[in-house]
Design an enzyme around this catalytic site. Sequence first.
Site, mmCIF file in Angstrom:
data_model
loop_
_atom_site.group_PDB
_atom_site.id
_atom_site.type_symbol
_atom_site.label_atom_id
_atom_site.label_comp_id
_atom_site.label_asym_id
_atom_site.label_seq_id
_atom_site.Cartn_x
_atom_site.Cartn_y
_atom_site.Cartn_z
ATOM 1 N N ASP A 70 0.877 -1.266 -0.002
ATOM 2 C CA ASP A 70 -0.006 0.179 0.003
ATOM 3 C C ASP A 70 0.998 1.159 -0.052
ATOM 4 O O ASP A 70 1.837 1.227 0.126
ATOM 5 C CB ASP A 70 -0.772 0.017 1.183
ATOM 6 C CG ASP A 70 -1.880 -1.007 1.184
ATOM 7 O OD1 ASP A 70 -2.410 -1.451 0.082
ATOM 8 O OD2 ASP A 70 -2.478 -1.199 2.074
ATOM 9 N N TYR A 127 5.892 -9.849 7.412
ATOM 10 C CA TYR A 127 5.531 -8.383 7.577
ATOM 11 C C TYR A 127 5.906 -8.140 9.197
ATOM 12 O O TYR A 127 5.455 -8.731 9.959
ATOM 13 C CB TYR A 127 4.103 -7.992 7.415
ATOM 14 C CG TYR A 127 3.885 -7.877 5.750
ATOM 15 C CD1 TYR A 127 4.019 -6.804 5.145
ATOM 16 C CD2 TYR A 127 3.320 -8.960 4.985
ATOM 17 C CE1 TYR A 127 3.657 -6.371 3.672
ATOM 18 C CE2 TYR A 127 3.188 -8.664 3.764
ATOM 19 C CZ TYR A 127 3.218 -7.494 3.232
ATOM 20 O OH TYR A 127 3.017 -7.167 1.800
#
Length: 282
Positions: A70, A127
């Site tokens: 993103d 992540y």
Amino acid sequence: IHILLFYDNLATLIYNLQMRYFIHLGFDGSSYSGWQRQKNTRNTVQEVVEQTLSRLFKKKVSAYGCGRTDAGVHASQYVIQIDLIEVPTFDLKFRMNKNLPDSIAVFEIIAVNENQHCRHDAVTRTYDYFMHWNKNPVLFRYSSLYEDLTLDFELMRKAAALILETRDFKQLCKQPDSYDNTLCQISNCELFVNEEEGRLRFTITSNRFLRGMVRICIFFLLEVGSGEMTLEEFKKILNQEKDLKEKWPAHPNGLFLSKVEYPFLKLNDSHNLVSMLSVGLG
């Protein structure tokens, strides 16, 4: 007809002679609208990388990434692939680093088989999300500041354990209806806290991630930790027994794609910024 067959065969031969390279890089996503090229903006990491490669090779070169990120999200380990007809006659890593902006760095260039794919062959991705609650000018780009929050870290760890047990992440992603299924195999999910330094790290590893999934996980951890939601309510949401329509993804600047794993390749991890940020956090 013979001429057409000749050109078809020639095109097939050229395609089969193409060499595939994985490019291991990292980027500071602060000023980018994510990795993937988009119609409404040219400010993506893919756009910048492809423009740089095309200048170096004096022809169009397409780059494919190992996944989407993103806007504002970083990658301390990211893999792209390019196909070339011939071996570069120059030091490609050196040239790319000289021509790319400071926000993008190339760590390795690895020749792979033409049937190996940087996205489809990745078996897991990790992540890491960093958060701090005392204003710090060194951390502001790579860790999200959440001030004036009183958090129960033990409850947050229990919430992370519930995420680890979850298989269907329909409730923890943006636009779940855009996927054929929302199943993910989470192999690790942990929370590390350093109260003395006022910092926190959330790490999660899975075979796949859905859009906005990690930042929505953080949203729910904060809801539980701040007492806005009970563990039982969170469990019901995970089990799709309760819906919470108002989900605010956590700030993007604390999120890193930090590890990509392949069955046939071990990437050099010595350049990984997350290793430095993780000091004191597990």
